[in-house]
Design a protein around this motif. Structure first.
Motif, PDB file in Angstrom:
ATOM      1  N   SER A 116       3.952   1.940   8.757  1.00 13.50           N
ATOM      2  CA  SER A 116       3.809   0.695   8.010  1.00 13.50           C
ATOM      3  C   SER A 116       5.140   0.138   7.824  1.00 13.50           C
ATOM      4  CB  SER A 116       3.088   0.956   6.676  1.00 13.50           C
ATOM      5  OG  SER A 116       3.827   1.648   5.889  1.00 13.50           O
ATOM      6  N   ARG A 500       1.549  -0.317  12.227  1.00 16.27           N
ATOM      7  CA  ARG A 500       0.310  -0.025  12.615  1.00 16.27           C
ATOM      8  C   ARG A 500      -0.604  -1.077  12.191  1.00 16.27           C
ATOM      9  NH1 ARG A 500      -3.757   2.330   9.562  1.00 16.27           N
ATOM     10  NH2 ARG A 500      -5.167   3.604  10.915  1.00 16.27           N
ATOM     11  N   ASN A 501      -0.075  -1.778  10.859  1.00 21.08           N
ATOM     12  CA  ASN A 501      -1.085  -2.889  10.410  1.00 21.08           C
ATOM     13  C   ASN A 501      -1.103  -3.982  11.174  1.00 21.08           C
ATOM     14  OD1 ASN A 501      -1.649  -1.192   8.077  1.00 21.08           O
ATOM     15  ND2 ASN A 501      -0.287  -2.477   6.701  1.00 21.08           N
ATOM     16  N   GLU A 504      -3.443  -3.018  13.912  1.00 19.33           N
ATOM     17  CA  GLU A 504      -5.158  -3.128  13.521  1.00 19.33           C
ATOM     18  C   GLU A 504      -5.643  -4.284  12.993  1.00 19.33           C
ATOM     19  OE1 GLU A 504      -7.439   0.124  10.965  1.00 19.33           O
ATOM     20  OE2 GLU A 504      -5.515  -0.334  10.082  1.00 19.33           O
ATOM     21  N   ASP A 505      -4.521  -5.234  12.146  1.00 15.81           N
ATOM     22  CA  ASP A 505      -5.150  -6.483  11.964  1.00 15.81           C
ATOM     23  C   ASP A 505      -5.429  -7.409  13.071  1.00 15.81           C
ATOM     24  OD1 ASP A 505      -4.998  -5.649   9.106  1.00 15.81           O
ATOM     25  OD2 ASP A 505      -2.833  -6.561   8.943  1.00 15.81           O
ATOM     26  N   ASP A 556      -5.844  -8.076   4.181  1.00 12.05           N
ATOM     27  CA  ASP A 556      -6.898  -7.765   4.840  1.00 12.05           C
ATOM     28  C   ASP A 556      -7.949  -6.955   4.158  1.00 12.05           C
ATOM     29  OD1 ASP A 556      -5.846  -5.304   4.333  1.00 12.05           O
ATOM     30  OD2 ASP A 556      -4.888  -4.626   6.078  1.00 12.05           O
ATOM     31  N   ASN A 558      -8.430  -4.252   3.196  1.00  9.89           N
ATOM     32  CA  ASN A 558      -7.762  -3.159   2.426  1.00  9.89           C
ATOM     33  C   ASN A 558      -6.981  -3.670   1.094  1.00  9.89           C
ATOM     34  OD1 ASN A 558      -8.754  -1.179   4.240  1.00  9.89           O
ATOM     35  ND2 ASN A 558      -6.983  -1.387   5.470  1.00  9.89           N
ATOM     36  N   GLU A 560      -4.030  -5.177   1.904  1.00  7.30           N
ATOM     37  CA  GLU A 560      -2.699  -5.243   2.279  1.00  7.30           C
ATOM     38  C   GLU A 560      -2.371  -6.674   2.852  1.00  7.30           C
ATOM     39  OE1 GLU A 560      -1.142  -1.096   3.475  1.00  7.30           O
ATOM     40  OE2 GLU A 560      -3.017  -1.186   4.453  1.00  7.30           O
TER      41      GLU A 560
END
Length: 765
Positions: A116, A500-501, A504-505, A556, A558, A560
């Motif tokens: 992250s 990673r975010n 994924e986003d 997002d 989550n 974040e």
């Protein structure tokens, strides 16, 4: 425990084979222990902008708040705190860049999470109590290990083991149930060559925001062998936390009607129709670090630092989520929607080595060759623990019987290696040239299923296998043209891989776009004057980015913050610093940053609310999110016979929460009312009073009190904002919110505590 014993045994075995020459003196001991940060630190001949904080300076302000709050008085820094108290989930921005672009190291070891790029300070409670010195380099700075520095580097050296033993207790307590208890000790040098030093801490706070409690437990322990040319240390530290979520923030209307402490996290409607709050809406994490450090003097000119490190992390966070689409949890056979409790777990291991060879001929030439290699392995998975459709009357804090349903599972592997060489040569009196070349290799692999689904209800894979090769050159000149007068200029290039975010986003986007690596060109020039009673400095910076990841303002699922590549953008500014000591005991320090942070040729997605057709509109140059134009710090202190008083002021100008340049949006749900998309400017004042006694039998005893936000300014220092755009009847682009048509625009804020205090006591035997 087994790893601890193995590393401790290795320390003992190696130390037994190190020959002892003669007892080491205090100065030599300090120099030896500082070898571990020499290669990554800037000094007076390094042409970069930086600030240093030593152990004494940290101790004066370290009363329980997180490290970002302690760095809040350094130039170009803004901070955030979800709980509003500076304890728990806190963050730091430098020159407008977000926390994922700030490199954090401890003794040269990367602390940023490998995937992250975040540093979760909540896992490092009271770590400042174990820090010997801290340096903040602004801009690209010097080559370091781990995540690329796109706004700053925070370089921490852990506490030295001194010659003399001590035992100390630090206590603090005050507003909103905030408290800190620290026990610290050192054996000093035993049998002239051995030393052990450590700390045990607890920090707790109920938070200013409702239910935003934090419970932090930590320890730090190091043992070492020392002789005239060798330091061998084993260091281990741990952080454990349990924090109630407060990162959903609140709208202006909620702050005005429900109160500034309102926290929407965990809110739901129970079976009886009453508003309730899920008590287990918490984040829980444990992080354990081990370092085996060798510092060696090879000759009068050559030193070596080599460190092996290993970090193990495990934790989860748990959320009550309302009205969820059950197909996204593979539970569609139970219906279309339901309230549920989900738990997201993470397990990771991070290991590697760093090393540097440092040369100083004592005649104007220094050279460093160093590098690092690390391996990161992680597993992520989510599971559903409770479903309302299965038991509507059951307390959601109780797990639904036989339901621990896993709905996503993915893993990640990251290899990160770099090698650098640095030369600083004074080729004529007062004029030094600096060259710093770094090569960095990153391989990142992700496999498994994400939590995202396409329009056909198919779960999207989180599948990536990417490699990056970065070359990061830096060079500059430093010229001391008269005693106390120094000018410098430097140019640096840096690159950074997506997180990673970021991968994924992108899966949740309507248009599939792969994230790409960033590039930064950083030009810095400055002047510093240092006199006996007055010092001043000015630094100009011009940071030009290609594909910079910039926070969009949105969150997002989550909670974040979401970032996106912006093709062309820049940050430019001037940083001013000054210090004045007109007479003994009085000190005035100030800094001011003016900056211009812009995206070029910004494109917005325009939606036709009736047909949902999309188009693009170029709105030209826009402000970058969370990047204030002005940041001003002012610190005045006076010390007299043990009494010390300090007044600190901070001003931060308004901030855009998106990159669109829209200050407001039209809220159709409220009759076309305009709502703000800005964080307002704020000005705060803190004061600290302390008195140090001289008591026979004690090394020191200090008692004091700190009052934060003395004048109870109502302000927010963070937030989130997601905008939809349309064209009005005149063809102009406007931001809007219309729930009836399915468009959700929001603007939420992180309220900070009004006047609050901490009393503190420090006793050292």
């Amino acid at each position: 425990m087994r790893k601890t014993l193995l590393l401790g045994g290795a320390l003992f075995a190696v130390a037994m084979n190190v020959s002892a020459d003669e007892p080491i003196d205090t100065l030599k001991l300090q120099e030896l222990q500082e070898v571990q940060v020499v290669s990554t630190r800037a000094n007076k001949k390094t042409p970069v902008a930086y600030s240093d904080m030593n152990k004494a300076q940290l101790k004066e302000i370290n009363h329980g708040k997180d490290i970002p709050q302690l760095l809040n008085i350094t130039p170009s820094v803004t901070t955030s705190s979800d709980a509003g108290m500076g304890v728990g989930y806190t963050g730091i921005h430098v020159r407008g860049t977000d926390p994922t672009r700030i490199n954090i190291t401890v003794n040269g070891i990367p602390i940023n999470d490998a995937q992250s790029a975040q540093t979760y300070w909540v896992n490092m409670g009271d770590f400042a109590s174990s820090v010997e010195s801290m340096q903040v380099q602004r801009g690209v700075g010097t080559s370091t290990n781990g995540a690329a520095a796109f706004g700053a580097t925070v370089n921490m050296q852990t506490e030295n083991i001194g010659m003399k033993p001590y035992f100390g207790v630090d206590l603090a307590g005050g507003s909103y149930g905030t408290h800190k208890e620290t026990v610290r000790f050192s054996t000093g040098m035993m049998k002239e060559h051995w030393g052990i030093q450590g700390r045990l801490s607890t920090i707790g706070s109920d938070g200013y925001i409702d239910r935003a409690s934090s419970r932090l437990w930590s320890y730090f322990l190091q043992g070492g062998y020392f002789d005239e040319k060798t330091v061998l240390k084993f260091i281990t530290f741990n952080g454990m936390e349990k924090t109630y979520m407060a990162w959903d923030y609140a709208t202006r209307e909620q702050l005005n009607t429900l109160g500034r402490t309102y926290n929407p996290s965990g809110e739901y409607t129970d079976a009886n129709g009453n508003t309730a709050y899920y008590k287990n809406q918490t984040d829980n994490y444990m992080q354990q670090h081990y370092h085996l450090v060798l510092n060696q003097i090879l000759s009068n000119y050559l030193t070596l630092n080599a460190t092996l490190h290993y970090t193990h992390g495990f934790g989860y966070y748990q959320q009550y989520k309302t009205n969820q689409k059950l197909y996204k949890y593979h539970l569609e056979e139970l219906g279309k929607r339901s309230d549920l409790v989900r738990q997201k777990r993470m397990l990771n291991d991070f290991s590697g080595a760093v090393a540097s060879l440092n040369y100083n001929n004592r005649r104007g030439l220094t050279m460093n060759i160093g590098g690092a290699y690390s391996y990161f392995d992680a597993n992520h998975y989510g599971r559903v623990k409770w479903l309302r459709v299965l038991n509507n009357g059951q307390d959601p804090t109780e797990d639904t019987e036989n339901l621990f349903h896993k709905y996503y599972d993915n893993g990640a592997m990251k290899k990160d290696g770099n090698i650098y060489g640095k030369v600083n040569y004074e080729f004529m009196p007062g004029l030094s040239a600096y060259l710093d070349l770094q090569y960095r290799y990153v391989r990142y692999k992700m496999t498994g299923m994400s939590q995202e689904f396409d329009d056909n209800h198919n779960q999207r894979p989180l599948d990536a296998n990417v490699k990056y090769h970065f070359f990061n050159p830096k060079f500059g000149l430093t010229y001391q043209f008269a005693p106390g007068h120094t000018a410098y200029a430097s140019y640096a290039i840096a690159h950074k891989e997506p997180t990673r975010n970021d991968f994924e986003d992108m899966l949740s986007e309507a248009e599939e776009v792969n994230p790409v690596a960033e590039r930064l060109n950083d030009l810095e020039a400055g002047y510093q004057f240092t006199g006996s009673n007055f010092s001043a400095g000015v630094n100009f910076y011009w940071m030009v980015y290609d594909n910079q990841f910039v926070l969009t303002g949105a969150q997002d699922s989550n909670g974040e913050m979401v970032a996106r590549n912006i093709k062309d953008s820049y940050r430019m500014g001037v940083e001013l610093t000054a210090g004045w000591r007109p007479f003994k005991g009085f000190r005035w320090d100030a800094s001011a940053t003016w900056s211009k942070n812009r995206a070029k040729n910004m494109e917005l997605t325009i939606i036709d609310p009736m047909t949902w057709e999309m188009s693009k509109a170029n709105v030209g140059e826009t402000h970058l999110a969370f990047s204030p134009d002005w940041i001003v710090n002012n610190v005045v202190s006076y010390e007299f016979k043990g009494l010390k008083a300090t007044v600190t002021n901070k001003y931060v100008s308004e901030q855009y929460m998106t990159n669109s340049d829209f200050r407001t949006f039209i809220d159709d749900d409220n009759g076309g009312k305009e709502e703000s998309a800005m964080i307002d400017e704020f000005f705060t004042t803190d004061i600290d009073l302390s008195y140090t006694f001289k008591v026979k039998g004690l090394k020191s005893i200090t008692i004091g009190a700190s009052v934060y936000n003395l004048f109870s300014a109502k302000y927010e220092n963070n937030g989130a904002c997601g905008l939809n755009f349309r064209k009005n009847a005149s063809g102009q682009v406007e931001a809007f919110n219309n729930h009836d048509l399915g468009f959700w625009t929001y603007s939420v804020y992180s309220a900070q505590a009004p006047r609050h205090f901490l009393a503190h006591l420090s006793v050292t035997l």
